[in-house]
Scaffold this active site. Structure first.
Site, PDB file in Angstrom:
ATOM      1  N   ARG B 261       0.890  -1.174   0.000  1.00  0.00           N
ATOM      2  CA  ARG B 261       0.000   0.000   0.000  1.00  0.00           C
ATOM      3  C   ARG B 261       0.923   1.217   0.000  1.00  0.00           C
ATOM      4  O   ARG B 261       1.568   1.497   1.002  1.00  0.00           O
ATOM      5  CB  ARG B 261      -0.830  -0.079   1.284  1.00  0.00           C
ATOM      6  N   HIS B 265      -3.143   4.385   4.976  1.00  0.00           N
ATOM      7  CA  HIS B 265      -4.331   3.538   4.853  1.00  0.00           C
ATOM      8  C   HIS B 265      -5.481   4.280   4.176  1.00  0.00           C
ATOM      9  O   HIS B 265      -6.143   3.749   3.290  1.00  0.00           O
ATOM     10  CB  HIS B 265      -4.776   3.058   6.237  1.00  0.00           C
ATOM     11  N   TYR B 274       3.906   4.539  12.072  1.00  0.00           N
ATOM     12  CA  TYR B 274       4.127   3.103  12.273  1.00  0.00           C
ATOM     13  C   TYR B 274       4.990   2.412  11.224  1.00  0.00           C
ATOM     14  O   TYR B 274       5.236   1.214  11.340  1.00  0.00           O
ATOM     15  CB  TYR B 274       2.791   2.361  12.405  1.00  0.00           C
TER      16      TYR B 274
HETATM   17  C1  LIG Z   1     -15.034  -5.445  11.161  1.00  0.00           C
HETATM   18  C2  LIG Z   1     -14.160  -4.264  10.951  1.00  0.00           C
HETATM   19  N1  LIG Z   1     -13.282  -3.900  11.897  1.00  0.00           N
HETATM   20  C3  LIG Z   1     -12.498  -2.828  11.736  1.00  0.00           C
HETATM   21  C4  LIG Z   1     -12.548  -2.075  10.607  1.00  0.00           C
HETATM   22  C5  LIG Z   1     -11.652  -0.850  10.437  1.00  0.00           C
HETATM   23  N2  LIG Z   1     -10.681  -1.092   9.374  1.00  0.00           N
HETATM   24  C6  LIG Z   1     -10.908  -0.727   8.116  1.00  0.00           C
HETATM   25  S1  LIG Z   1      -9.717  -1.250   7.071  1.00  0.00           S
HETATM   26  C7  LIG Z   1      -8.839  -1.946   8.323  1.00  0.00           C
HETATM   27  C8  LIG Z   1      -7.564  -2.648   8.027  1.00  0.00           C
HETATM   28  C9  LIG Z   1      -7.710  -3.649   6.945  1.00  0.00           C
HETATM   29  O1  LIG Z   1      -6.482  -4.264   6.697  1.00  0.00           O
HETATM   30  P1  LIG Z   1      -6.329  -5.362   5.577  1.00  0.00           P
HETATM   31  O2  LIG Z   1      -7.389  -6.373   5.699  1.00  0.00           O
HETATM   32  O3  LIG Z   1      -4.941  -5.855   5.597  1.00  0.00           O
HETATM   33  O4  LIG Z   1      -6.619  -4.572   4.221  1.00  0.00           O
HETATM   34  P2  LIG Z   1      -5.830  -3.330   3.625  1.00  0.00           P
HETATM   35  O5  LIG Z   1      -6.559  -2.102   4.094  1.00  0.00           O
HETATM   36  O6  LIG Z   1      -4.438  -3.404   4.111  1.00  0.00           O
HETATM   37  O7  LIG Z   1      -5.931  -3.484   2.143  1.00  0.00           O
HETATM   38  C10 LIG Z   1      -9.488  -1.765   9.536  1.00  0.00           C
HETATM   39  C11 LIG Z   1      -8.984  -2.214  10.829  1.00  0.00           C
HETATM   40  C12 LIG Z   1     -13.484  -2.477   9.637  1.00  0.00           C
HETATM   41  N3  LIG Z   1     -13.637  -1.811   8.488  1.00  0.00           N
HETATM   42  N4  LIG Z   1     -14.262  -3.561   9.832  1.00  0.00           N
END
Ligand SMILES: Cc1ncc(C[n+]2csc(CCOP(=O)(O)OP(=O)(O)O)c2C)c(N)n1
Ligand SMILES: Cc1ncc(C[n+]2csc(CCOP(=O)(O)OP(=O)(O)O)c2C)c(N)n1
Ligand SMILES: [Mg+2]
Ligand SMILES: [Mg+2]
Lengths: 327, 347, 327, 347
Positions: B261, B265, B274
């Site tokens: 990424r 985020h 981080y």
């Molecule tokens: C059930 C839930 N918990 C927390 C969140 C908040 N949140 C949104 S994206 C994210 C991280 C996602 O990481 P990953 O699955 O690795 O996908 P990336 O964003 O890195 O593509 C979090 C914690 C959410 N959207 N849904």
């Protein structure tokens, strides 16, 4: 007309809908060879095969999610949750997902599915085989919530639920599965989702209830009738969206309202009925809106004396009617 | 298809297809970059980015029957949905939240994709919820085939369900249950995990004690593939294998595409808290758009001139999209009230 | 006294409780280096280390379940759910498990844990970053539910929550995180869980609210005061168990009740307040119990015009006060 | 403990321990059988059985620090909890639902075990919820060690958390998340899956597309062991290895013990609808109580005479338990109202 039990009417509704529409299928734990732990799907796998009556893994959230996906793909899933107490792992899929698809997609994607589940206490099931969970779901816009109290309604409403283009939660009073019997026509019929049913007309007081408590309320109304009290019993049947007119019309006539439910008192479904009456019927009220419900403890206890203490029953309802009529 | 076993599926991609893939990566990148600018200008409240994931996503789109097969994407899938048919204008409309916006009528945040006419399922925010739902879509395909409601070689019908999520989201029970159903029922299902090594601030080792998400396939009896997600053709090969498995009834595949990424985020995040700048710079050398451009240049598919033309075209399209979206009307307040229930006639 | 924001008060409460009791720890997504996506845990990992400020995997049910297990083992977990909208995957662990341990074990096993989560709309968060979820949990006996509306209460109630031997859900109005400021004493204090707070005394009408809506209700009360309307604002603060005396006392004085909440109307938390009033204050009422809440649609929409339409605000509250006072 | 590597841990079990294990298997079996009789007589509303699982459970109990280590059992764990200290009388009280019953004061159904003084955590009905909770118990142990709140060789404190469930219950997301946390944090945790090949009526292949639950350990970076659950000593070896790993900080273990549920799922079930009598009869040849008895007889640890004595003693104890429970008073109705919240003083 055939006389049958509540659960027979439910089985028949599914049987007929499976026969009517090849897109209808059933999934859930033990719904196949075992015919369901309450036997609601008995005989259906033999008739429609294991592709249409599908034993699921032991995992409620995916039972619901598979249903959602299949419904998005224009099938018509009937998902069984073995006990309402076990619906909570699927809460996210129901409340965040099924309920919101139509709205969140601006009407593009819809989720025509039914989630059936037995609910309610009084069967020595204790904390985890006795729960009433309707209030959680009636609070979520986008979900329809239906609870029948007669075989006629059970069959007619379940058929409506299968044909509804929206997610419908269909909760079945398990204590009434075999205890409640009634006439069911031979010919095809449906009962529309929405309107309440005036189970008994009366003048002195309105009793609002559903499921097993509607059945009990009728017994209680009969009891107090001997004493000259004329109680109207409104079986709400559809809890969401609720039939506000039926509530208003009854209370405007009687001026007294008792709401009965077996769930915990606080924020149980009856809280909304009381709140509606307090708002919309203020000028017609001849007394407080009373609620008779389970106490605010974390479950129906197992042991009989405690279970009986917890559960509303016809005598308790009759007493509450007497008290309120005397107000 | 025994012919394919000898050579890589990607070797059969036409020049036209390769150029299209390049185009969608570029268009997505420029749209995405513009969104960051718009956010900095205070024009929009939120943006979440696909920058760094373009190779993975465009390859996924081209490996399936785009616009026909079911796709249940996640918020980072801008390139994926653009390659299927979502336009920069559609996306700009969602950034502003303008009336009639494609995915949700401006009810949802941007990047909550959904387009019925493209068989893109409407997404939500809670991560991983789409995985068991996508298994349900795949279940429906298998059901229709078994019941004679669909014929196996009717390519006008969806023949697989593809869903995407990040590596962090595989920690959710929802993922486990979806994967498990796909395995038990041997479904025409692809779960594409875009492993960018972070879930917001939490690194891979905070999510799982294995080093590759593909290792988890074994727990479900499904096929697992791990692939370099910055390499378009490598991802295409993996996804094509997965798609062929699905089409031919061989069952589900878990594909891990490892990428990075390249932005925080989302526009709410500050990744300097981080991860080191060195790490980010190191990964920038693997910018998938640059890598693919170089490769196509080397193979003579792209030319300097073509690159300039594409850039100009992309800029024009993004400009136009932004302008039209900016000028478009807002929803009426009461539109908040619609679409709670589908009418009975729709049943 | 220091002037600080709501979120600063929350951080300070956790900081002090971490310092006070080595059994206290924090877990949740991004609570470590990132200091939480709202920065509620900022600086805590530096001070207390990664063993006590623990980034969890992205999985809410296990965030809660780990907390339950640790609480059973006599630690004092503070579990953060990043947005209230994402608490639903943990619904089973909260409603079926945390809430029922004490009762189901006859008082042997208790679950002293806090689940913190930001909730509420008005921040362009749309369907999944705006939810109010308090009604689901206030319906479950065995759970305490707390929602502060001032920095003073936020700090004092959160410290009480950490020291409570029961599971406490602590929902924080995220729109107020930085918007709401107030005085917080330097010296140690707690605010007990239970009693409501009379945020403003008044004679003509009682306004019941909590969280952001309590903050807005005070603004609205100030607005209508210019017009000679004396509105009492009751900030409920603890939603479960609710302070029935505070409700009764206020309504007995004013004879009018308006309940404000930003959740969907039907079966939102205010339904219970209305039902309590309809039952217990019947003889004191000079008008219907009114509710001002979000409409019954599946979420707060993203786009500003629709979001504004959905959300209650000071003007809408002032209008509702005027209407009811004029009744 | 390098001495142990050469020989099987079970080889170090004393005769006394072996006899105790036999005794608990027998006592549990006779208690269980009596419960079926009581149910048929209409004396109790419900019974769920451990018959067929005794070897697995008694071995598990003996491999850990019984009564000290945290145990978060499931409804089928009658032998396990009896070996830790729950008595036939305690169990009979729960079957009737009599006043002051140990686990729940008769609030819960029978077999929802729980005993604070034995560090047996109170169980619920929704399956698999105990798994991530038990990971939380293990997390607490690791936390206490890291914070100096507990010393590593203080055997009066819990040093591991053991939880049990059936193979069907591993389909739940709760299981995935608990296992994952145990792997990521390398916790002193044992998940014992009692694979009896059915979840009520649904066979193993309806739950998962792998043939052994232990295969799933790889997805979590934890150690996996599959063992014959009808063989006391084999399970003891596996569990001892798992316990030693936990005690020495090596992390979590997933143990699959393969056995058979020799009764219907519960008194509400009729297993003739979904499995053949031949299959049941075949498995009866592997009755763990009979197998262990034979083995101990062969090794001269048990004698015919001892067997008879044990039988008589077990019968007497079960008779006595039943009589006392039958005579015990019912709870007062208002006891339904207690214990909603722990008082603040308990904090
Ligand atoms: C059930 C839930 N918990 C927390 C969140 C908040 N949140 C949104 S994206 C994210 C991280 C996602 O990481 P990953 O699955 O690795 O996908 P990336 O964003 O890195 O593509 C979090 C914690 C959410 N959207 N849904
Ligand atoms: C969440 C949940 N769903 C459904 C049930 C009903 N139920 C009780 S036991 C059981 C089968 C469990 O099978 P398995 O995990 O293999 O354990 P076994 O009973 O075979 O030992 C089911 C479906 C439940 N208790 N909890
Ligand atoms: Mg990631
Ligand atoms: Mg089993």
């Amino acid at each position: 007309m055939a006389q049958m039990t509540l659960i027979q009417a439910i089985t028949q509704a599914m049987d007929e809908e499976l026969a009517r529409d090849p897109r209808v299928f059933i999934t859930g734990e033990d719904v196949g060879k075992r015919g369901g732990v309450f036997r609601a799907t008995m005989g259906l796998i033999e008739k429609y095969g294991p592709e249409r009556v599908v034993d699921s893994p032991l995992a409620e959230l995916s039972i619901v999610a598979i249903g959602i996906g299949a419904a998005l793909a224009d099938l018509r899933p009937i998902c069984e949750i073995q006990f309402a107490d076990f619906i909570h792992p699927a809460f996210n899929q129901i409340a965040n997902e099924a309920a919101r698809f139509y709205y969140r997609s601006n009407g593009q994607w819809r989720v025509p599915m039914v989630i059936r589940s037995p609910y309610g206490g009084g069967i020595s099931g204790a904390l985890y085989h006795s729960q009433s969970v309707e209030a959680f779901f009636a609070h979520v816009p986008g979900l329809k919530v239906v609870i029948p109290s007669t075989p006629y309604d059970a069959k007619g409403l379940l058929k409506s639920a299968v044909r509804d283009p929206n997610p419908v939660l269909f909760f079945e009073p398990k204590k009434g599965y075999r205890a409640i019997k009634g006439d069911v026509p031979e010919e095809e019929y449906i009962v529309p989702i929405g309107p309440a049913r005036i189970a008994r007309e009366g003048e002195d007081i309105s009793v609002f209830a559903y499921g097993m408590m509607a059945y009990y309320a009728e017994i209680a109304a009969e009891q107090v009738a001997q004493e000259g009290i004329s109680a109207e019993v409104v079986d709400l049947r559809t809890l969401a969206p609720v039939d506000r007119d039926a509530i208003r019309n009854s209370v405007m006539k009687t001026g007294k309202a008792l709401v009965v439910y077996e769930d915990n008192l606080t924020l149980g479904y009856g809280a909304e009925i009381a709140a509606i009456i307090a708002d919309e019927c203020f000028e017609y009220m001849d007394g407080p809106v009373k609620r008779l419900a389970g106490p605010d403890v974390p479950g129906v206890p197992f042991s009989h004396p405690m279970q009986d203490f917890f559960m509303p029953n016809p005598n308790k309802i009759a007493d509450a009617i007497r008290d309120l009529v005397a107000y | 298809m025994p012919e394919l076993t000898a050579e890589r599926p990607s070797a059969t991609l036409s020049e036209e297809a390769l150029l299209e893939m390049y185009w969608y990566m570029l268009l997505s990148r420029r749209t995405d970059e513009r969104a960051w600018v718009m956010h900095r200008q205070g024009k929009i409240p939120f943006h979440i980015s696909a920058i760094g994931h373009e190779a993975t996503q465009v390859a996924a789109a081209y490996a399936i029957n785009r616009g026909v097969d079911y796709v249940h994407p996640y918020y980072r899938d801008l390139t994926l949905v653009m390659a299927i048919g979502v336009t920069p204008f559609d996306f700009m409309m969602s950034l502003y939240g303008k009336k009639g916006e494609l995915s949700s009528g401006a009810r949802q945040m941007p990047s909550h994709f959904g387009a019925k006419h493209l068989n893109i399922i409407s997404g939500s925010s809670p991560v991983a919820t789409q995985v068991p739902q996508a298994a349900g879509l795949a279940f429906a395909i298998k059901y229709r085939l078994s019941q004679g409601l669909q014929s196996p070689d009717d390519t006008s019908q969806p023949r697989l369900a593809l869903t995407c999520l990040g590596e962090g989201s595989t920690s959710q029970g929802e993922w486990h249950e979806g994967m498990n159903w796909a395995g038990v029922h041997n479904l025409p299902f692809i779960c594409l995990v875009q492993n960018n090594f972070y879930a917001i601030s939490v690194p891979l080792e905070g999510q799982m004690a294995v080093s590759s998400v593909a290792d988890r396939a074994a727990a479900y009896g499904v096929h697992g593939i791990s692939v370099d997600g910055t390499d378009v053709l490598a991802v295409y090969d993996a996804m094509k294998e997965a798609a062929d498995r699905a089409y031919s009834g061989e069952g589900a595949t878990l594909v891990e595409a490892r990428c990075y990424r390249m932005t925080p985020h989302s526009s709410d995040d500050d990744d300097r808290t981080y991860r080191s700048r060195e790490e980010v710079e190191e990964w920038k050398k693997k910018d998938p758009l640059v890598l693919f451009q170089k490769r196509l240049l080397k193979e003579g598919v792209l030319t300097k001139k073509l690159i300039e033309e594409y850039e100009a075209k992309a800029k024009a399209e993004v400009d136009d999209a932004q302008q039209r979206a900016e000028a478009a009307p807002w929803p009426k307040p009461e539109e908040a009230l619609g679409d709670v229930f589908a009418p009975l006639e729709e049943a």
